[in-house]
Design a protein around this motif. Structure first.
Motif, PDB file in Angstrom:
ATOM      1  N   LYS A 166       0.812  -1.218   0.000  1.00  0.00           N
ATOM      2  CA  LYS A 166       0.000   0.000   0.000  1.00  0.00           C
ATOM      3  C   LYS A 166       0.843   1.265   0.000  1.00  0.00           C
ATOM      4  O   LYS A 166       0.372   2.341  -0.366  1.00  0.00           O
ATOM      5  CB  LYS A 166      -0.943   0.001   1.207  1.00  0.00           C
ATOM      6  CG  LYS A 166      -2.086  -1.002   1.095  1.00  0.00           C
ATOM      7  CD  LYS A 166      -2.985  -0.671  -0.093  1.00  0.00           C
ATOM      8  CE  LYS A 166      -4.162  -1.618  -0.189  1.00  0.00           C
ATOM      9  NZ  LYS A 166      -5.001  -1.323  -1.380  1.00  0.00           N
ATOM     10  N   ASP A 167       2.106   1.133   0.396  1.00  0.00           N
ATOM     11  CA  ASP A 167       3.010   2.286   0.386  1.00  0.00           C
ATOM     12  C   ASP A 167       3.997   2.223  -0.783  1.00  0.00           C
ATOM     13  O   ASP A 167       4.869   3.090  -0.907  1.00  0.00           O
ATOM     14  CB  ASP A 167       3.795   2.354   1.698  1.00  0.00           C
ATOM     15  CG  ASP A 167       2.909   2.705   2.880  1.00  0.00           C
ATOM     16  OD1 ASP A 167       1.889   3.380   2.660  1.00  0.00           O
ATOM     17  OD2 ASP A 167       3.223   2.281   4.005  1.00  0.00           O
ATOM     18  N   SER A 178       0.325   2.254  -3.897  1.00  0.00           N
ATOM     19  CA  SER A 178      -0.048   3.662  -3.670  1.00  0.00           C
ATOM     20  C   SER A 178       0.190   4.511  -4.904  1.00  0.00           C
ATOM     21  O   SER A 178      -0.501   5.517  -5.121  1.00  0.00           O
ATOM     22  CB  SER A 178       0.740   4.227  -2.485  1.00  0.00           C
ATOM     23  OG  SER A 178       2.132   4.263  -2.792  1.00  0.00           O
ATOM     24  N   ARG A 179       1.175   4.119  -5.726  1.00  0.00           N
ATOM     25  CA  ARG A 179       1.532   4.932  -6.892  1.00  0.00           C
ATOM     26  C   ARG A 179       1.925   4.018  -8.047  1.00  0.00           C
ATOM     27  O   ARG A 179       2.660   3.044  -7.849  1.00  0.00           O
ATOM     28  CB  ARG A 179       2.691   5.874  -6.531  1.00  0.00           C
ATOM     29  CG  ARG A 179       3.063   6.886  -7.606  1.00  0.00           C
ATOM     30  CD  ARG A 179       3.985   7.955  -7.001  1.00  0.00           C
ATOM     31  NE  ARG A 179       4.389   8.948  -7.964  1.00  0.00           N
ATOM     32  CZ  ARG A 179       5.587   8.987  -8.564  1.00  0.00           C
ATOM     33  NH1 ARG A 179       6.514   8.074  -8.252  1.00  0.00           N
ATOM     34  NH2 ARG A 179       5.874   9.929  -9.439  1.00  0.00           N
ATOM     35  N   ASP A 194      -7.911   5.581  -5.362  1.00  0.00           N
ATOM     36  CA  ASP A 194      -6.964   5.834  -4.273  1.00  0.00           C
ATOM     37  C   ASP A 194      -5.507   5.711  -4.709  1.00  0.00           C
ATOM     38  O   ASP A 194      -4.602   5.945  -3.893  1.00  0.00           O
ATOM     39  CB  ASP A 194      -7.228   4.862  -3.118  1.00  0.00           C
ATOM     40  CG  ASP A 194      -8.596   5.073  -2.486  1.00  0.00           C
ATOM     41  OD1 ASP A 194      -9.088   6.223  -2.548  1.00  0.00           O
ATOM     42  OD2 ASP A 194      -9.151   4.100  -1.951  1.00  0.00           O
ATOM     43  N   THR A 195      -5.263   5.326  -5.948  1.00  0.00           N
ATOM     44  CA  THR A 195      -3.887   5.149  -6.419  1.00  0.00           C
ATOM     45  C   THR A 195      -3.485   6.304  -7.328  1.00  0.00           C
ATOM     46  O   THR A 195      -4.226   6.672  -8.242  1.00  0.00           O
ATOM     47  CB  THR A 195      -3.751   3.824  -7.189  1.00  0.00           C
ATOM     48  OG1 THR A 195      -4.090   2.733  -6.334  1.00  0.00           O
ATOM     49  CG2 THR A 195      -2.336   3.632  -7.707  1.00  0.00           C
TER      50      THR A 195
END
Length: 560
Positions: free
Chosen positions: A377-378, A403-404, A428-429
């Motif tokens: 997620k990070d 996350s990205r 959310d990304t």
């Protein structure tokens, strides 16, 4: 023109036309025999005997011998030994090269051994050569074919003996040249057979040659490959003799590349020993027109033409399905033009199962990555080649889990459209698009699937400890990337077929392993689901799921 010379030329022209008459082909066609699919190597008498029985085999053999005999009798009517000998050569050339304007496109002729037998008999009967000189090549042929099992070598050995005998006889020079011409014509005609003998893929006399639909427990496929580098060009023994000459500078690498461009598709190997869980045997012929990767980019029309020729050869070899591997998979609108040109055989670019192997492998890679203590997620992930169908499928899979996401491709406008689609589904990304590889430095996970013939990812693009899933063929990741501390490179799209697969060609995927696109070719043939073939840029989700499920049932294993 003197009358005698005019008559000689006219008789030679008639001998050529008599030799070119497709008597055997016409007879077989009238009884419903498709010689293209009933004979995988040539319309030789031993193949006709095996495929259609002794009645038709003997009849076609006698017809071929008769046209050679008649052609020589006509040429010998002038009582000139040199014209009779040249008539023999003309009849044989006519058999090997029938004029398309007269007969239209015909399937490839056989070795013409029965035509040769007819012309030798004609030369002996007319007294153009002594009986022993006409019998000598038959004896040599029988000895070589019987001992080594290669009819091609027997034919060439017999013609070589005849050329030597003609050279020693007190015959006119044109007759000696005609005998040499028979040998040269046969050698040129059999160049592919000779190459297969060198590579160990030519069937011997009496070998059982598999044919589509002939055995319920065996299917036959073909797959098109090409060398990734000049080094790969030396894999086959028919070309390996050139390597020391190139290394010594006697032959330039440019000459080798030019030669590769000029060569039509040929059979260079076989995959044997593949047997599915349900007991079906799969044989796969490996075909190649040895174009190097840059040719696919610089001359796509040539590549498409060679792919079409490869499909026709695959059909002649009796294959049910023809797979396009590596850069062949993108030629001709990703196989669509090839299929349109050769509708008699099922053609696939392998995209569905390739996507399926990625679909199966990516979750495991993400799971293993997270098991190292890093939080997905990070994490920042990158997808290289995101303009393509396969790479965009990866982006769609991993986008919700990081996350990205950095999407790298050549067409920024198209990338932005794809990214917009993803942003709607994954709010959310953070999704970034770029045409630069420099942004890869920020990614701890990199997935790459480009069609570039050269590596695109180098050490300056990779952070220490990054994981790279490389689906590119050839590899997108340069070997120098392995020097970056902690980097893990995972090859994608590699499958192990069931059974104990053997091959005389190193496909460079590891022992007993093949690319997923080749595996798709095998699965289509094993299941008979020809409608599942992959063509064009679109890959149906239902087909991806089909290949994943069927591969598991048949015993195919995705390697990671």
């Amino acid at each position: 023109m003197p009358p005698m010379l005019f008559l000689s030329v006219l008789l030679l022209a008639v001998a050529f036309l008599v030799g070119s008459a497709p008597v055997g082909h016409t007879l077989l066609a009238r009884v419903g025999v498709d010689v293209r699919t009933n004979n995988p190597y040539n319309l030789g008498v031993e193949n006709v005997l095996r495929r259609v029985g002794p009645g038709l085999a003997v009849t076609t053999a006698l017809l071929d011998a008769a046209k050679g005999f008649v052609a020589v009798l006509m040429a010998a009517s002038l009582q000139l030994p040199e014209v009779a000998a040249l008539g023999a050569l003309a009849a044989y050339l006519g058999h090997l090269n029938p004029p398309p304007r007269l007969y239209g496109p015909l399937p490839p002729r056989g070795r013409g051994n029965l035509v040769l037998l007819g012309v030798l008999a004609g030369l002996a009967v007319t007294g153009a050569v002594p009986l022993w000189a006409a019998a000598l090549p038959v004896v040599v042929y029988a000895g070589i074919s019987g001992y080594w099992g290669f009819v091609t070598l027997g034919t060439l050995g017999g013609l070589a003996a005849f050329a030597v005998a003609a050279a020693l006889l007190p015959t006119p020079v044109p007759a000696k040249l005609a005998a040499l011409g028979l040998l040269l014509a046969a050698t040129w005609r059999f160049k592919e057979n000779l190459g297969r003998i060198l590579d160990g893929t030519e069937p011997r006399l009496g070998d059982a040659v598999p044919m589509a639909g002939k055995r319920a427990d065996e299917v036959v496929t073909a797959f098109m490959i090409h060398p990734m580098t000049v080094e790969n060009f030396w894999q086959t023994r028919r070309f390996s003799w050139m390597r020391p000459l190139v290394e010594r500078g006697l032959i330039s690498e440019a000459s080798v590349r030019d030669l590769a461009r000029s060569l039509r598709p040929m059979k260079v190997g076989e995959l044997r020993g593949i047997r599915t869980v349900d007991g079906k045997s799969i044989r796969c012929y490996l075909l190649s027109s040895p174009l190097l990767p840059d040719v696919f980019r610089d001359d796509p029309e040539l590549a498409t033409r060679r792919a079409i020729e490869g499909a026709r050869l695959a059909h002649e070899l009796g294959a049910e399905v023809f797979g396009l591997g590596a850069f062949w998979s993108v030629v001709g609108n990703k196989g669509m033009d090839v299929q349109a040109a050769v509708p008699q055989i099922t053609i696939t670019n392998g995209g569905a199962y390739t996507s399926g192997t990625i679909k199966a492998a990516v979750p495991g890679i993400l799971e293993h990555f997270a098991a190292t203590g890093r939080d997905l997620k990070d994490a920042t992930a990158a997808v290289v080649g995101a303009n393509g169908v396969v790479a965009f499928g990866i982006a769609r899979t991993i986008a919700p889990q990081v996350s990205r996401l950095i999407m790298v491709g050549r067409d920024l406008e198209r990338l932005d459209r794809s990214a917009t689609t993803l942003r709607r589904a994954v709010k959310d990304t953070e999704i970034v698009t770029t045409t630069s590889y420099d942004g890869l430095k920020d990614a701890s996970l990199i997935f790459t699937a480009t069609s570039d013939p050269n590596p695109v990812i180098f050490p300056q693009h990779v952070q220490p400890g990054a994981w790279i899933f490389d689906e590119g063929r050839p590899a997108d990741v340069d070997d120098s990337v392995r020097s970056v501390p902690g980097v893990r490179i995972i090859p994608g799209g590699v499958v192990r077929p069931p059974g104990g697969m053997t091959s005389n060609i190193d496909l460079q995927f590891g022992e007993g392993a093949v690319p997923a696109c080749l595996a798709e070719t095998l699965i289509i043939a094993a299941t008979g689901e020809h409608g599942r073939k992959s063509l064009g840029p679109q890959t149906l989700t239902e087909n991806i799921n089909f290949f994943v499920d069927e591969a598991h049932k048949l015993g195919f294993e995705v390697l990671d």
